[in-house]
Design a protein around this motif. Structure first.
Motif, PDB file in Angstrom:
ATOM      1  N   ILE A 113       0.845  -1.204   0.000  1.00  0.00           N
ATOM      2  CA  ILE A 113       0.000   0.000   0.000  1.00  0.00           C
ATOM      3  C   ILE A 113       0.874   1.246   0.000  1.00  0.00           C
ATOM      4  O   ILE A 113       0.628   2.202  -0.743  1.00  0.00           O
ATOM      5  CB  ILE A 113      -0.933  -0.021   1.224  1.00  0.00           C
ATOM      6  N   ALA A 114       1.909   1.257   0.833  1.00  0.00           N
ATOM      7  CA  ALA A 114       2.810   2.405   0.888  1.00  0.00           C
ATOM      8  C   ALA A 114       3.542   2.597  -0.433  1.00  0.00           C
ATOM      9  O   ALA A 114       3.758   3.733  -0.877  1.00  0.00           O
ATOM     10  CB  ALA A 114       3.816   2.228   2.029  1.00  0.00           C
ATOM     11  N   ALA A 115       3.913   1.495  -1.087  1.00  0.00           N
ATOM     12  CA  ALA A 115       4.584   1.597  -2.381  1.00  0.00           C
ATOM     13  C   ALA A 115       3.651   2.193  -3.433  1.00  0.00           C
ATOM     14  O   ALA A 115       4.073   2.992  -4.279  1.00  0.00           O
ATOM     15  CB  ALA A 115       5.076   0.222  -2.827  1.00  0.00           C
ATOM     16  N   ALA A 116       2.374   1.811  -3.402  1.00  0.00           N
ATOM     17  CA  ALA A 116       1.393   2.369  -4.338  1.00  0.00           C
ATOM     18  C   ALA A 116       1.241   3.868  -4.122  1.00  0.00           C
ATOM     19  O   ALA A 116       1.216   4.659  -5.077  1.00  0.00           O
ATOM     20  CB  ALA A 116       0.052   1.667  -4.156  1.00  0.00           C
ATOM     21  N   ALA A 117       1.139   4.274  -2.851  1.00  0.00           N
ATOM     22  CA  ALA A 117       0.997   5.699  -2.540  1.00  0.00           C
ATOM     23  C   ALA A 117       2.233   6.475  -2.999  1.00  0.00           C
ATOM     24  O   ALA A 117       2.118   7.586  -3.535  1.00  0.00           O
ATOM     25  CB  ALA A 117       0.773   5.880  -1.042  1.00  0.00           C
TER      26      ALA A 117
END
Length: 291
Positions: free
Chosen positions: A212-216
């Motif tokens: 999720i953090a990588a997507a953001a």
């Protein structure tokens, strides 16, 4: 519309603010987003008064006033009176979704006061008639076509996450920003947007905070081509050294945020406050669902 004895009918609604958007861009040419909701709330209260023929509305809330009229009309109430009260601590024009809290809150509160609550998809369709809206109009994590409400997908729960909100102040006129022609940049970024949305959805399905953090972070970096932010650039460079999982940003505002696990929030907030002097720093819990 009113009680049996003609007394005023009151309803209130709380909606969360955001630290911008987990991901924002286009899918198959349709602008859409996933808002990063945080535990900082605004409240809207509507009082329907059978003895009143006019509405008392805060003079500095024209968007909420329009939403109020749209909601009444959608429920077939041609004339009525009462009071609209906003308790909204969210700063405006920075990416906290303060306008969506006012607009969607007014719509939901009218429906509840009338005894005919709006479904989220109904509220969303009305909200975008006022302005492009955040996905916080839905009571949970959702992918949302924020300009025309043509589709939404509820994605489910987030794993436990926090965000260290970095607020430099300032303001972006969201109506003016949304009126600008970003078509060429969005076309160039289409593949990155699709990757970010797919990564975000996979992260939610798998409960993978790092994904999720990588997507953001991918979305935050790509959006520099649309709305450049020195603060976002600094966050992207420093996040690994500060111990953050990634970066989230306001795509039409001034905010940026450092994503972390709850157990790392206190230490990351301290490091961020030391590094980003002169910028307000807040530790907030990320929300996956709310009332």
């Amino acid at each position: 519309m009113v009680g049996d004895r003609g007394e005023a009918r009151v309803a209130s609604v709380r909606l969360p603010g955001t630290c911008g958007e987990w991901v924002q861009g286009t899918l198959d040419g349709v602008p859409c987003l996933v808002s990063c909701a945080i535990d900082w709330f605004a409240e809207v209260a509507v009082s329907l008064d059978p003895a009143a023929s006019t509405w008392e509305v805060p003079p500095d809330a024209p968007k909420a006033a329009v939403a109020l009229r749209l909601a009444l009309s959608a429920r077939g109430v041609a004339t009525s009176g009462g009071r609209l009260k906003l308790t909204n601590p969210l700063p405006r024009g920075r990416g906290y979704a303060s306008s969506t809290a006012d607009v969607a809150g007014a719509i939901y509160a009218v429906g509840r006061a009338l005894g005919a609550p709006f479904r989220p998809e109904e509220a969303a369709a009305l909200a975008v008639r006022v302005e492009p809206s955040d996905s916080t109009v839905f009571p949970g994590l959702a992918l949302f076509a924020h300009r025309d409400a043509r589709f939404h997908r509820v994605w489910g729960r987030l794993p436990p996450l926090e965000v260290i909100v970095l607020d430099p102040g300032g303001e972006v006129d969201t109506l003016a920003f949304n009126a600008c022609d970003h078509h060429a940049a969005l076309v160039r970024l289409a593949s990155e947007h699709r990757d970010a949305f797919q990564m975000m959805e996979a992260g939610v399905v798998e409960g993978d905070a790092c994904l999720i953090a990588a997507a953001a972070t991918l979305s935050a970096r790509a959006h520099q081509a649309v709305l450049y932010s020195p603060l976002v650039e600094e966050c992207l460079a420093l996040a690994p050294r500060l111990g953050a999982l990634g970066v989230v940003r306001a795509h039409s505002g001034t905010l940026a945020g450092l994503i972390c696990l709850p157990e790392d929030g206190s230490a990351l907030a301290a490091r961020a406050a030391d590094r980003f002097r002169g910028i307000a720093v807040y530790r907030r819990r990320c929300l996956g669902e709310w009332e």
